[in-house]
Motif scaffolding. Sequence first.
Motif, PDB file in Angstrom:
ATOM      1  N   GLU A   7       0.836  -1.196   0.000  1.00 25.18           N
ATOM      2  CA  GLU A   7       0.000   0.000   0.000  1.00 25.18           C
ATOM      3  C   GLU A   7       0.869   1.243   0.000  1.00 25.18           C
ATOM      4  O   GLU A   7       1.790   1.364   0.815  1.00 25.18           O
ATOM      5  N   VAL A   8       0.569   2.145  -0.950  1.00 25.20           N
ATOM      6  CA  VAL A   8       1.317   3.391  -1.071  1.00 25.20           C
ATOM      7  C   VAL A   8       0.342   4.546  -1.247  1.00 25.20           C
ATOM      8  O   VAL A   8      -0.803   4.353  -1.649  1.00 25.20           O
ATOM      9  N   LYS A   9       0.827   5.743  -0.955  1.00 27.07           N
ATOM     10  CA  LYS A   9       0.020   6.947  -1.122  1.00 27.07           C
ATOM     11  C   LYS A   9       0.718   7.865  -2.118  1.00 27.07           C
ATOM     12  O   LYS A   9       1.862   8.241  -1.908  1.00 27.07           O
ATOM     13  N   TYR A  11       1.722   9.393  -6.212  1.00 24.19           N
ATOM     14  CA  TYR A  11       2.465   9.000  -7.406  1.00 24.19           C
ATOM     15  C   TYR A  11       3.938   8.702  -7.133  1.00 24.19           C
ATOM     16  O   TYR A  11       4.479   7.726  -7.653  1.00 24.19           O
ATOM     17  N   ASP A  13       5.481   7.745  -4.307  1.00 24.16           N
ATOM     18  CA  ASP A  13       5.640   6.471  -3.587  1.00 24.16           C
ATOM     19  C   ASP A  13       5.308   5.287  -4.492  1.00 24.16           C
ATOM     20  O   ASP A  13       5.934   4.227  -4.408  1.00 24.16           O
ATOM     21  N   TYR A  14       4.311   5.466  -5.349  1.00 21.81           N
ATOM     22  CA  TYR A  14       3.958   4.420  -6.305  1.00 21.81           C
ATOM     23  C   TYR A  14       5.160   4.086  -7.192  1.00 21.81           C
ATOM     24  O   TYR A  14       5.526   2.917  -7.343  1.00 21.81           O
ATOM     25  N   THR A  17       8.016   2.295  -5.293  1.00 22.27           N
ATOM     26  CA  THR A  17       7.657   0.913  -4.964  1.00 22.27           C
ATOM     27  C   THR A  17       7.678   0.025  -6.204  1.00 22.27           C
ATOM     28  O   THR A  17       8.232  -1.078  -6.182  1.00 22.27           O
ATOM     29  N   CYS A  30      -1.105  -3.573 -10.408  1.00 23.65           N
ATOM     30  CA  CYS A  30      -1.353  -2.303  -9.749  1.00 23.65           C
ATOM     31  C   CYS A  30      -2.846  -2.158  -9.491  1.00 23.65           C
ATOM     32  O   CYS A  30      -3.666  -2.590 -10.303  1.00 23.65           O
ATOM     33  N   PHE A  32      -5.391   0.902  -8.270  1.00 22.34           N
ATOM     34  CA  PHE A  32      -5.552   2.323  -7.979  1.00 22.34           C
ATOM     35  C   PHE A  32      -6.918   2.545  -7.347  1.00 22.34           C
ATOM     36  O   PHE A  32      -7.939   2.076  -7.871  1.00 22.34           O
ATOM     37  N   VAL A  69       0.633  -3.536  -6.099  1.00 23.37           N
ATOM     38  CA  VAL A  69       0.859  -2.213  -5.537  1.00 23.37           C
ATOM     39  C   VAL A  69      -0.491  -1.509  -5.497  1.00 23.37           C
ATOM     40  O   VAL A  69      -1.106  -1.266  -6.533  1.00 23.37           O
ATOM     41  N   ALA A  71      -2.209   1.758  -4.869  1.00 28.27           N
ATOM     42  CA  ALA A  71      -1.895   3.184  -4.793  1.00 28.27           C
ATOM     43  C   ALA A  71      -3.157   3.973  -4.481  1.00 28.27           C
ATOM     44  O   ALA A  71      -4.127   3.929  -5.231  1.00 28.27           O
ATOM     45  N   GLU A  72      -3.125   4.682  -3.353  1.00 27.67           N
ATOM     46  CA  GLU A  72      -4.224   5.566  -2.997  1.00 27.67           C
ATOM     47  C   GLU A  72      -4.021   6.909  -3.690  1.00 27.67           C
ATOM     48  O   GLU A  72      -2.943   7.496  -3.618  1.00 27.67           O
TER      49      GLU A  72
END
Length: 129
Positions: A7-9, A11, A13-14, A17, A30, A32, A69, A71-72
Amino acid sequence: MSVQIHEVKGYEDYNITVNNLKVLNEPLYCWFMGARVNGHSWCGDCRDSEPVIKDYLNSLKLTANINVVCAEVDREDFRSPECKFKCDESINLLKVPTLFYPSLKKKLVERDCMDTLKLDSFFSDVSRD
């Protein structure tokens, strides 16, 4: 073998990762979704699809690891025409939730993410027991 959800927050960090996971030479997917505020996504379809996707991923019987991944995406950023997820041609994110398999440029979008038959088709390249 298992599904590893990262889990990433946002762009940046995305990208970090994804680049770190590419070296593992394992399947990379991925996911989103609208960012969580007070524990819940701002996006209704994201709230509805999250338990379906997680249950589906947890039910997979795999012969190899896969990485997802998650991505929030911030609501204000997503609504902006300058959203990096939208402007990045390798992603071209138009709606959330979106499941994306970069290797084959496959996508599942919005309510399709809650359809187990479509999830089966989307994850058809995964090695299973």
